[in-house]
Enzyme design. Structure first.
Site, PDB file in Angstrom:
ATOM      1  CE  LYS A 544      -3.400  -0.821  -0.555  1.00  0.00           C
ATOM      2  NZ  LYS A 544      -3.760  -1.390  -1.942  1.00  0.00           N
ATOM      3  N   GLY A 546       2.270   2.172  -2.974  1.00  0.00           N
ATOM      4  CA  GLY A 546       2.631   2.488  -4.388  1.00  0.00           C
ATOM      5  C   GLY A 546       3.496   1.786  -5.155  1.00  0.00           C
TER       6      GLY A 546
HETATM    7  P1  A3P Z   1      -4.825   3.841  -2.243  1.00  0.00           P
HETATM    8  O1  A3P Z   1      -5.819   2.642  -3.166  1.00  0.00           O
HETATM    9  O2  A3P Z   1      -5.164   3.746  -0.860  1.00  0.00           O
HETATM   10  O3  A3P Z   1      -5.050   5.317  -2.660  1.00  0.00           O
HETATM   11  P2  A3P Z   1       0.282  -0.643  -3.664  1.00  0.00           P
HETATM   12  O4  A3P Z   1       0.247  -0.625  -5.115  1.00  0.00           O
HETATM   13  O5  A3P Z   1       1.562  -0.864  -2.975  1.00  0.00           O
HETATM   14  O6  A3P Z   1      -0.696  -1.477  -3.173  1.00  0.00           O
HETATM   15  O7  A3P Z   1      -0.189   0.850  -3.187  1.00  0.00           O
HETATM   16  C1  A3P Z   1      -1.446   1.343  -3.519  1.00  0.00           C
HETATM   17  C2  A3P Z   1      -1.417   2.941  -3.471  1.00  0.00           C
HETATM   18  O8  A3P Z   1      -0.575   3.206  -4.240  1.00  0.00           O
HETATM   19  C3  A3P Z   1      -2.777   3.516  -3.587  1.00  0.00           C
HETATM   20  O9  A3P Z   1      -3.242   3.340  -2.360  1.00  0.00           O
HETATM   21  C4  A3P Z   1      -2.264   4.710  -4.142  1.00  0.00           C
HETATM   22  O10 A3P Z   1      -2.381   5.739  -3.185  1.00  0.00           O
HETATM   23  C5  A3P Z   1      -0.893   4.732  -4.616  1.00  0.00           C
HETATM   24  N1  A3P Z   1      -0.471   5.113  -5.631  1.00  0.00           N
HETATM   25  C6  A3P Z   1       0.899   5.636  -5.914  1.00  0.00           C
HETATM   26  N2  A3P Z   1       0.821   6.470  -7.301  1.00  0.00           N
HETATM   27  C7  A3P Z   1      -0.409   5.774  -7.911  1.00  0.00           C
HETATM   28  C8  A3P Z   1      -0.682   5.608  -9.274  1.00  0.00           C
HETATM   29  N3  A3P Z   1       0.117   6.329 -10.017  1.00  0.00           N
HETATM   30  N4  A3P Z   1      -1.809   5.011  -9.506  1.00  0.00           N
HETATM   31  C9  A3P Z   1      -2.407   4.363  -8.673  1.00  0.00           C
HETATM   32  N5  A3P Z   1      -2.204   4.422  -7.298  1.00  0.00           N
HETATM   33  C10 A3P Z   1      -0.976   4.860  -6.897  1.00  0.00           C
END
Ligand code: A3P
EC number: 2.8.2.8
Length: 814
Positions: A544, A546
């Site tokens: 979570k 990014g």
């Molecule tokens: P949220 O969905 O809570 O906003 P991971 O890929 O490690 O599971 O992390 C998910 C998180 O990546 C998302 O959390 C979002 O906030 C973040 N994120 C950062 N850059 C992003 C992007 N370009 N597109 C989508 N999510 C992104």
């Protein structure tokens, strides 16, 4: 009033009555004192004799068994020989230990952790370092030992400067040094005897003339090993030279409440090794103790194998049988296990062919296992069916000659294909022979033997074998002596007792290492496999932060390649953190393409829970010691909330039925499920703790902290930094490759024509803002952890992430 009455009464008593009362009072107080002393925690109760097994534990005066027993070893230096031998025995026995250079005057290491005793036993390589401790430290250590029932083992190794006779400072014990001794006796009354058989005598002179004997009139000292002085060297004050003198004594703790075992030499003499292991068991109340039951398999490989003139003849087979018979008198039912390669049956001289026949005549007196039909090394077979065919030929040979085929055990020639794992071998073994157990010398490395472990691969148990010996060496004096001196245990050689503790406890956590980093491993690694099908860097998470966005941006780079998707865990392989690890290196490598150019291709994998799974850094470093590691950090408060929302989106009933505030503030009495969710929300965010685990196994320069908040707001900038850290070329222009998508609210890949291709709905979810009081609670919760992260990043010289700087600037931190 009452007092006056008493005084008047006493006055009225006649003198003789008064004396009588006084006597009764004295007797009562003596009885009370005796009771108190015998129950005092200072003195451990007598050990149960004889020890039945190590399974049961002696209850100690003060039970510190809440902790894993650890031995504290004070060594003279990191190079000192005796210190290394002590450590080798502890390692062989799989006992946990901690070494410290013995302080002459300096401070003791911390002995307590909160209210728990850290160490279950103290060993001094040089006992003089203990007796000469300054009063404060000595008092500290002695109090610790007395309070927690911790014993001390110490060695006194005389040298040319040692006084011939001296008192051990502060003890009613005299040392007489630099003696030559003979005829070693074991005192049957010594309470510590466990492996060592009482009443035995090792006749003849003991090696060296630098032995020390102990002399005392105090009942606390019980001799363990006793010897005669070599006749010409009897010392007048030692009494008549035919008297036995103690070279190892056991201090029963009657003097000062601490039990000790003192050796008047080092540990080189083999009987000392036995007594040392017994002393550890005794002084730790059998918490550090090896069971007497051992299983030993003696394989005789290469039956029927070998050039003419080098093979077994009738006389050799007779010798084998008579050796087996002799061993059976010492170890009931002892049976040699013969490994055969049928292709070479009757391929020797006439005499040797008769030897082959005699082996088969006596086939029911031995055990048998398949060794490979043509004695070829299995790793040379890439094709499973060809390998299986070879095995079938050996099976057919066995059936035709009445050799039993149901052992379930096999050994590969040179242990090839077992480790490093050649999965084709395991597959063929299972399908043709139904093999369930094999052995290797190679895992994880050939030397030192004590570091070897067993493991399980595809349901086949791989036991580690210890050494190979020539048959004629097998019935050496050493072996016979050891059996005679040991209790009735199913074992033969003394050093097996010391190193072979884990035969039955297979190490499920075997480490996969790169076969090309070790020549011996490379030699038994399939030529058709390459060691370059492995990632150059890992994106380790945490979840979570990014990680999916970073993964997708990385794969846009022309020189960077991710793994193939996993049918089990989707985009992530999750190799190092869970059960997949036991599928071995072949399984892992299959996720990566053959690199087209080893020096410029950058393969990587991202598994986001690597970050906070403690076992991962060690395993990853074992296989990928040169890998670079990328960790993404966002404010742990936001990470926790994102995880909670993720769980809600996946219909986790606990997340649905509880607010985020309830989850993070739940107390220890909350339901198990709620606490699990709380843990998974909060634990990964204690960043410094997890990073420290990684830094134990990777150098700081291999680690790059990626600012997750910046990745979200300005990914091109972050990606430039990553390219620089990786040293990847060509430098890819992320400003052109990415586009901000207003609808999604995130940066996405720019497709041809400028259209965005964004991550799916599960990344960048829409959910309400976190409640301010929850944010305040979590900010406080992570305060110390973030400060720790700040210290760590400063130490590493890594840039501080924007969110951490902002947290630092907020007033609550001042
Ligand atoms: P949220 O969905 O809570 O906003 P991971 O890929 O490690 O599971 O992390 C998910 C998180 O990546 C998302 O959390 C979002 O906030 C973040 N994120 C950062 N850059 C992003 C992007 N370009 N597109 C989508 N999510 C992104």
């Amino acid at each position: 009033m009452g007092l006056w009455k008493l005084v008047r009464g006493v006055r009225q008593l006649e003198l003789h009555r008064l004396i009588l009362v006084l006597i009764v009072f004295c007797l009562l107080s003596m009885a009370f004192l005796a009771y108190f002393v015998s129950n005092s925690p200072k003195i451990k109760e007598a050990p149960p004799m004889p020890f039945s097994d190590c399974g049961g534990r002696t209850v100690k005066a003060v039970d510190n068994s809440r902790t894993e027993p650890v031995v504290l070893v004070f060594v003279e230096s990191i190079y000192s020989q005796l210190g290394q031998e002590i450590v080798a025995i502890l390692e062989s026995s799989r006992f946990r230990y901690h070494t410290e250079i013995a302080p002459s005057k300096g401070d003791m290491p911390t002995l307590m952790e909160r209210d728990i005793a850290r160490y279950a036993l103290v060993i001094y390589e040089n006992i003089l370092k203990y007796v000469n401790l300054d009063a404060w430290n000595r008092d500290l250590l002695d109090k610790y030992c007395a309070e927690f029932g911790v014993g001390i083992i110490g060695f006194f190794k005389a040298n040319e400067n040692s006084l011939l006779s001296a008192q051990l400072k502060g003890f009613p014990l005299f040392l007489h040094s630099n003696l030559g001794l003979r005829d070693y006796h074991i005192n049957p009354a010594a309470p510590l005897l466990y492996i060592t058989k009482p009443n035995e005598v090792e006749q003849g002179p003991l090696p060296g003339d630098d032995w020390t004997v102990f002399q005392s009139n105090h009942s606390t000292y019980e001799p363990v090993l006793l010897a005669l002085t070599k006749s010409s060297e009897a010392l007048a004050h030692l009494g008549p030279h035919r008297a036995l003198h103690a070279t190892v004594v056991q201090d029963l703790g009657l003097h000062d409440g601490i039990q000790r075992v003192l050796f008047g030499n080092n540990i080189s003499f083999w009987l000392h090794k036995l007594i040392f292991v017994d002393a550890i068991a005794y002084l730790t109340g059998k918490r550090l103790c090896l069971s007497l039951e051992r299983h030993l398999l003696v394989d005789v490989d290469d039956i029927f194998v070998g050039k003419e003139g080098t093979r077994m003849k009738v006389t050799d087979v007779k010798a084998l049988l008579s050796t087996q018979n002799k061993l059976q008198t010492l170890v009931p039912n002892f049976t040699f296990n013969l490994g055969f390669s049928g292709k070479f049956y009757h391929a020797g001289t006439e005499e040797e062919d008769e030897g082959d026949d005699m082996l088969l005549q006596h086939r029911h007196e031995f055990w048998w296992f398949p060794h490979m039909w043509s004695h070829m090394q299995p790793h040379l077979f890439h094709n499973v069916s060809v390998l299986a065919e070879q095995m079938r030929l050996n099976m057919q040979f066995a059936q035709e000659h009445g050799i039993p085929t149901d052992m379930g055990y096999a050994v590969a020639p040179h242990h090839s294909g077992v480790y490093p794992v050649h999965s084709q071998l395991y597959e063929a073994w299972k399908s043709v022979w139904g093999i369930t157990v094999t052995s290797t010398e190679e895992y994880p490395h050939l030397r030192p033997a004590r570091h070897r472990r067993g493991f399980i691969h595809r349901g086949i148990k791989v036991k580690h074998c210890h050494f190979t010996v020539k048959l004629d060496n097998l019935i050496q004096k050493n072996m016979k002596e050891s059996v005679r001196f040991c209790q009735e245990i199913k074992i033969i050689l003394i050093h097996l007792i010391l190193i072979d503790t884990a035969l039955l406890q297979l190490d499920q956590k075997y480490s996969n290492i790169n076969p090309c980093h070790d020549k011996r491993h490379k030699d038994i690694w399939s030529k058709e496999k390459t060691c370059d099908r492995l990632p150059k860097f890992l994106v380790i998470g945490p979840q979570k932060t990014g990680t999916s966005a970073l993964h997708s941006f990385l794969t846009l780079h022309p020189a960077i390649t991710s793994n193939f998707p996993s049918p089990v865990t989707f985009e992530e392989i999750q190799f190092f953190n869970g059960p997949n690890y036991h599928d071995g290196i072949d399984w892992y490598m299959d996720f990566f393409p053959f690199p087209s150019n080893v020096s410029t291709d950058f393969m990587f994998e991202k598994s986001a829970n690597y970050f906070d799974t403690e076992v991962v850094p060690k395993r990853a470093a074992a296989l990928l010691p040169r890998a670079k590691i990328l960790a993404l950090l966002i404010n742990p408060v936001d990470r926790a909330y994102s995880w909670y929302q993720h769980q809600r989106a996946h219909q986790d009933p606990v997340a649905i039925n509880h607010t985020f505030h309830e989850v993070v503030t739940a107390g220890p009495s909350a339901s198990k499920e709620l606490l699990t969710l709380q843990n998974r929300s909060l634990k990964p965010g204690t960043y410094a703790t997890h990073l420290e685990h990684w830094l134990v196994h990777y150098q700081a320069r291999q680690l790059h902290i990626v600012d997750g908040t910046l990745l979200r707001s300005n990914p091109a900038l972050v990606m430039d930094g990553i390219q620089q850290f990786l040293g990847v070329t060509p430098i890819f222009n992320y400003t052109q490759a990415l586009v901000f998508d207003e609808g999604k609210g995130f940066w996405c890949q720019r497709l041809e024509g400028g259209r965005p291709k964004c991550l799916g709905k599960s990344k960048g979810r829409k959910y309400p803002e976190m409640a301010p009081e929850t944010r305040a609670f979590l900010t406080e919760y992570y305060r110390e952890h973030n400060l720790e992260l700040l210290r760590l990043l400063n130490l590493l010289g890594q840039a501080l992430p924007t969110w951490l700087r902002e947290e630092l600037q907020s007033t609550s931190w001042s």
